[in-house]
Design a protein around this motif. Structure first.
Motif, PDB file in Angstrom:
ATOM      1  N   GLN A 206       0.820  -1.211   0.000  1.00  0.00           N
ATOM      2  CA  GLN A 206       0.000   0.000   0.000  1.00  0.00           C
ATOM      3  C   GLN A 206       0.853   1.260   0.000  1.00  0.00           C
ATOM      4  N   ASP A 207       2.119   1.129   0.397  1.00  0.00           N
ATOM      5  CA  ASP A 207       3.034   2.271   0.406  1.00  0.00           C
ATOM      6  C   ASP A 207       3.687   2.502  -0.953  1.00  0.00           C
ATOM      7  N   VAL A 208       3.376   1.642  -1.941  1.00  0.00           N
ATOM      8  CA  VAL A 208       4.079   1.646  -3.225  1.00  0.00           C
ATOM      9  C   VAL A 208       3.257   2.368  -4.292  1.00  0.00           C
ATOM     10  N   THR A 209       3.929   3.218  -5.069  1.00  0.00           N
ATOM     11  CA  THR A 209       3.321   3.849  -6.239  1.00  0.00           C
ATOM     12  C   THR A 209       4.091   3.423  -7.478  1.00  0.00           C
ATOM     13  N   LEU A 210       3.371   2.942  -8.484  1.00  0.00           N
ATOM     14  CA  LEU A 210       3.972   2.556  -9.759  1.00  0.00           C
ATOM     15  C   LEU A 210       3.809   3.701 -10.746  1.00  0.00           C
ATOM     16  N   LEU A 211       4.921   4.174 -11.303  1.00  0.00           N
ATOM     17  CA  LEU A 211       4.888   5.215 -12.329  1.00  0.00           C
ATOM     18  C   LEU A 211       5.083   4.559 -13.691  1.00  0.00           C
ATOM     19  N   GLY A 212       4.017   4.506 -14.472  1.00  0.00           N
ATOM     20  CA  GLY A 212       4.096   3.901 -15.796  1.00  0.00           C
ATOM     21  C   GLY A 212       3.367   2.573 -15.849  1.00  0.00           C
ATOM     22  N   ALA A 213       2.500   2.428 -16.849  1.00  0.00           N
ATOM     23  CA  ALA A 213       1.763   1.170 -17.021  1.00  0.00           C
ATOM     24  C   ALA A 213       1.798   0.751 -18.483  1.00  0.00           C
ATOM     25  N   GLY A 214       2.995   0.865 -19.072  1.00  0.00           N
ATOM     26  CA  GLY A 214       3.196   0.375 -20.432  1.00  0.00           C
ATOM     27  C   GLY A 214       3.375  -1.135 -20.417  1.00  0.00           C
TER      28      GLY A 214
END
Length: 270
Positions: free
Chosen positions: A6-14
């Motif tokens: 829950q502390d993780v943010t993903l930048l980019g969904a290619g």
């Protein structure tokens, strides 16, 4: 300090970001949120993975302790501009970009942010991937990729080579499988059977190699009978220089991985 997804943010969904999301979804360990370049992609993430997703990095970073950067290397300078104010209280930035080294990453974030490079491949989407993490990566970074397959510690200087061996290799192996399938069709097998046989032969041969711990040449010689059909096929491969050609293709992908970071401008921290 305890870290959770829950502390993780993903930048980019290619392609790679989506592969990570699919693998995490299968493992029941999706990140807290994702940021994409377009609202259309953000909508796809919300619908398929049921996690918050949008196009604003600033909004997503509130409460984020770990960022996974899965954008294309040439997009890094633009993304980095939004990260410079993040992490003053500490945090971890994990880059899965090819060709952008840790020094280039560190120049754009707070000194209190831990910077780690990792190199997963698209097979993570089936939880059968291989991820290299730079030596010295914190345990919580390794834990991010553990549900997605095998995790290996690799010196950072070898990560571009690892890109060739794992991130790009599936496409090259698939090309070999195309040739296998074409031959099966030429021999009269139905298309679905030809593809199933190709998949199983490559899968089981890989399992045999992994379990034996022996060199591929040792196993190859073990199943090659003098004067038999296998040696006839191997001699044809030698005439076509197939092994050398495959090695050259892998080396070309490694060179390109190194070029990606060098040919795109990575701006210094202002």
């Amino acid at each position: 300090m305890e870290y959770t997804m829950q502390d993780v943010t993903l930048l980019g969904a290619g392609k790679l970001g989506s592969a990570l999301l699919r693998g995490w979804q299968r493992a029941g360990r999706l990140p807290g949120r994702a940021v994409t370049k377009s609202e259309a992609t953000a909508g796809m993430v919300r619908e398929c993975f049921r996690i918050p997703a949008g196009t604003s990095i600033d909004e997503a970073l509130v409460g984020t302790r770990t960022i996974i950067v899965a954008v294309k290397p040439h997009q890094w300078p633009e993304v980095a501009g939004t990260l410079e104010a993040w992490g003053d209280g500490g945090g971890t930035l994990v880059s899965v970009m090819a060709g952008v080294d840790c020094d280039a990453l560190r120049r754009r974030v707070s000194d209190r942010v831990d910077v780690v490079r990792a190199m997963p491949n698209v097979l993570c989407s089936f939880n059968e991937g291989v991820t290299a993490v730079a030596d010295g990566a914190p345990a919580h970074v390794r834990a991010l990729f553990a549900p997605l397959g095998t995790v290996l510690d690799v010196p950072e200087g070898s990560l571009d080579a690892f890109t060739a061996l794992t991130a790009s290799a599936p496409a090259l192996v698939l090309r070999l499988m195309e040739g296998f399938t074409d031959a099966a069709l030429a021999l009269g097998l139905p298309a679905d059977s030809a593809q199933a046989v190709a998949a199983q032969v490559f899968r089981s041969t890989g399992a045999w190699l992994a379990q034996s711990g022996e060199h591929p040449a040792v196993l190859r010689k073990r199943i090659t009978t003098p004067g038999g059909c296998t040696i006839a096929g191997l001699m044809e491969l030698e005439r076509a220089r197939s092994a050398v050609g495959f090695a050259d293709a892998l080396l070309a992908t490694a060179r390109r991985a190194s070029e990606l970071g060098a040919t795109k401008s990575v701006l210094p921290k202002s």
